[in-house]
Design a protein around this motif. Structure first.
Motif, PDB file in Angstrom:
ATOM      1  N   PHE A  81       0.864  -1.784   0.122  1.00 16.40           N
ATOM      2  CA  PHE A  81       0.058   0.187   0.081  1.00 16.40           C
ATOM      3  C   PHE A  81       0.886   1.353   0.115  1.00 16.40           C
ATOM      4  N   VAL A  82       2.026   1.331   1.301  1.00 15.29           N
ATOM      5  CA  VAL A  82       3.182   2.921   0.524  1.00 15.29           C
ATOM      6  C   VAL A  82       3.130   2.445  -0.541  1.00 15.29           C
ATOM      7  N   ALA A 122      -6.850   4.695   2.681  1.00 15.45           N
ATOM      8  CA  ALA A 122      -7.823   4.045   3.623  1.00 15.45           C
ATOM      9  C   ALA A 122      -6.889   2.239   4.084  1.00 15.45           C
ATOM     10  N   GLY A 123      -6.576   1.804   3.075  1.00 13.71           N
ATOM     11  CA  GLY A 123      -5.995   0.269   2.292  1.00 13.71           C
ATOM     12  C   GLY A 123      -4.956  -0.213   3.894  1.00 13.71           C
ATOM     13  N   LEU A 124      -4.777   1.930   4.031  1.00 11.21           N
ATOM     14  CA  LEU A 124      -2.832   1.222   5.017  1.00 11.21           C
ATOM     15  C   LEU A 124      -3.799   1.264   6.184  1.00 11.21           C
ATOM     16  N   ILE A 125      -4.060   1.900   6.639  1.00 17.96           N
ATOM     17  CA  ILE A 125      -5.019   2.223   7.873  1.00 17.96           C
ATOM     18  C   ILE A 125      -5.750   0.816   8.441  1.00 17.96           C
ATOM     19  N   LEU A 126      -6.325   0.375   7.316  1.00 13.42           N
ATOM     20  CA  LEU A 126      -7.264  -0.959   7.268  1.00 13.42           C
ATOM     21  C   LEU A 126      -6.494  -2.218   7.859  1.00 13.42           C
ATOM     22  N   LEU A 142      -3.071  -1.673   9.256  1.00 11.78           N
ATOM     23  CA  LEU A 142      -2.738  -1.446  10.213  1.00 11.78           C
ATOM     24  C   LEU A 142      -3.504  -2.118  10.995  1.00 11.78           C
ATOM     25  N   LEU A 143      -5.233  -1.773  11.449  1.00 12.77           N
ATOM     26  CA  LEU A 143      -5.902  -1.950  12.163  1.00 12.77           C
ATOM     27  C   LEU A 143      -6.221  -3.730  12.172  1.00 12.77           C
ATOM     28  N   VAL A 144      -6.735  -4.147  11.576  1.00 11.93           N
ATOM     29  CA  VAL A 144      -7.059  -5.405  11.628  1.00 11.93           C
ATOM     30  C   VAL A 144      -6.774  -6.448  10.420  1.00 11.93           C
ATOM     31  N   ILE A 145      -5.685  -6.342  10.339  1.00 15.63           N
ATOM     32  CA  ILE A 145      -5.153  -7.803   9.486  1.00 15.63           C
ATOM     33  C   ILE A 145      -3.841  -8.170  10.635  1.00 15.63           C
ATOM     34  N   LYS A 146      -3.837  -9.587  11.081  1.00 20.00           N
ATOM     35  CA  LYS A 146      -2.556 -10.082  11.984  1.00 20.00           C
ATOM     36  C   LYS A 146      -1.613 -11.175  11.016  1.00 20.00           C
TER      37      LYS A 146
END
Length: 469
Positions: free
Chosen positions: A88-89, A182-186, A188-192
């Motif tokens: 994403f970056v 948005a993909g980057l933030i998601l 960071l928040l939900v993918i393990k």
């Protein structure tokens, strides 16, 4: 109470993961169809030739082709979350670079970085879905991912054409930035994070040989756009042959090869993969060259081009899931043959346009766009199902990577025929007493008939698949 809330939260979390992977898939497909639509506009703005503009598509496809399988294997060792974040970056940063580009080479660099980021996102995304969803829900999740691909393909021409007409072509690349953020933030928040403790060793030698061979092949087919030296073609040809020969030798000896050659002995896998090459060759030939027909012959604005050209991916979006479900009942072969048949018919229609009146030509153009969309939509899902169904369970992961790689090879070939070969024929015909438009139409017609021939070869590949798969 906590015992009830936690499973609900976990359930919500996995669907957010799916949205995150969907954004990644959408971005990749959007940028693919978007750029092809506005190539004539970029060409005029940067004062480049068609041969040079072709590399804005080729560099994306080439890096995708070379990187998909290695990155997929790398994610098993490094961890999928880290790579997905990196994807994403890179993708978002590359979109910003493309948007601010004012030279051909800065745009080419941006497209190369977009391809690298896209390779990471497309390689890691399916693995994240597989580890997040149970076997009962995996099909639904992968179906959503496929839907996001077609939505991106459908919106690309419309969005690209409209924004290029209103604000300039640079702004079309900025569309990706909020989605990438948005993909980057998601992520960071939900993918393990996840690694495969039983991951196979990476076939470094095979990957290196394959990369050199594909780069040499692409440069060879487009040598006229990079150098006028007579030494260049023989040198590239020698490197390509040597690299492919070494690749096949390495793959036969490797304990965990990049591409298990034994899979191609399986009838549906071998003929299905070959059919995919020719199907995507036909589709990308049209995707690359038709926008130039709109520009040179119809003198259409980018907005009008994008609006009309969106017919094709919209039909693909509608057809693919319906036919995919039907192929489970009736088998893949009949749908693969039907799809290739419609692709061939569409290229014949395009080939006839140069010999007809303007009103009849426009009718043939619309019918051809409908047929290529229907043909590709009918072909893709059943053919993929036949290939994956033929591969042994232990090879499902690598089979998926092989299918993606062969699709990209077809895209490269289609773009090369639509760019370099078209440019060569056009240069040979120019100066022979024809107007610029007459030269374009004659070259365009020849290329479409060549495409129809390759489509017929794809039809024969589908014909030789098993009737039930």
């Amino acid at each position: 109470m906590d015992a009830i809330v936690e499973p609900v939260q976990a359930k919500r979390s996995k669907w957010i993961v799916l949205v995150c992977v969907g954004i990644a898939t959408f971005l990749s497909s959007l940028n693919s169809s978007l750029t092809s639509t506005i190539l004539p506009t970029i060409e005029r703005s940067l004062n480049t030739t068609t041969d040079q503009s072709e590399w804005l598509v080729l560099i994306y496809l080439l890096i995708m082709t070379v990187a998909l399988i290695p990155i997929g294997r790398l994610s098993d060792h490094m961890g999928r979350r880290k790579l997905f974040l990196l994807g994403f970056v890179i993708f978002t940063g590359a979109a910003i670079l493309c948007g601010f580009s004012d030279t051909f080479f800065s745009l080419l660099l941006g497209r190369a970085l977009l391809a690298l980021g896209g390779s990471i996102l497309l390689s890691v995304g399916p693995a994240i879905i597989t580890t997040t969803f149970s076997s009962e829900e995996r099909g639904k999740a992968l179906g959503f991912q496929a839907l996001m691909t077609y939505i991106g393909l459908s919106l690309g021409p419309l969005i690209g054409g409209s924004i290029a007409s209103l604000f300039g072509w640079q702004f079309t690349f900025f569309i990706s930035v909020p989605f990438g953020a948005a993909g980057l933030i998601l992520t960071l928040l939900v993918i393990k994070d996840g690694k495969d403790v039983n991951a196979r060793a990476v076939d470094v030698h095979g990957m290196a040989c394959f990369a050199v061979a594909m780069i040499a092949m692409t440069l060879l087919m487009n040598a006229s756009s990079i150098s006028s030296s007579h030494v260049m073609r023989p040198l590239l040809f020698a490197v390509m042959i040597a690299a492919f020969a070494l690749f096949f030798h390495v793959e036969r000896e490797a304990p965990f090869p990049m591409i298990p050659l034994r899979l191609f002995r399986i009838r549906n896998f071998g003929f299905g993969a070959a059919g995919a090459v020719f199907n995507y060759l036909c589709f990308y030939l049209v995707l690359f060259l038709i926008p130039y027909y709109f520009d040179v012959v119809l003198h259409s604005s980018a907005m009008r081009t994008g609006f009309i050209f969106s017919i094709t991916p919209v039909i693909m979006t509608i057809c693919s899931p319906i036919v995919g479900a039907m192929s489970d009942r009736f088998g893949s072969r009949v749908f693969s043959m039907t799809g290739m048949g419609f692709c061939v018919f569409s290229l014949i229609l395009f080939g006839m346009m140069a010999k007809t009146s303007s009103a009849a030509a426009f009718a043939l153009l619309i019918l051809g766009l409908v047929c290529i969309g229907f043909g590709t939509g009918v072909f893709a899902a059943p053919n993929n199902s036949a290939i994956m169904g033929a591969a042994p369970k232990k090879d499902q992961g690598v089979a998926s990577g092989v299918v993606a790689t062969f699709r990209n090879i077809g895209m490269i070939l289609g773009t090369t025929i639509g760019g370099s070969l078209f440019g060569y024929i056009q240069s040979r015909l120019s100066g022979g007493g024809f107007t610029e438009q007459e030269t374009f139409l004659a070259s365009f017609s020849v290329i479409m008939w060549i495409g129809a021939f390759f489509g017929a070869v794809g039809f024969l590949c589908a014909f030789h698949m098993e009737k039930k798969s």
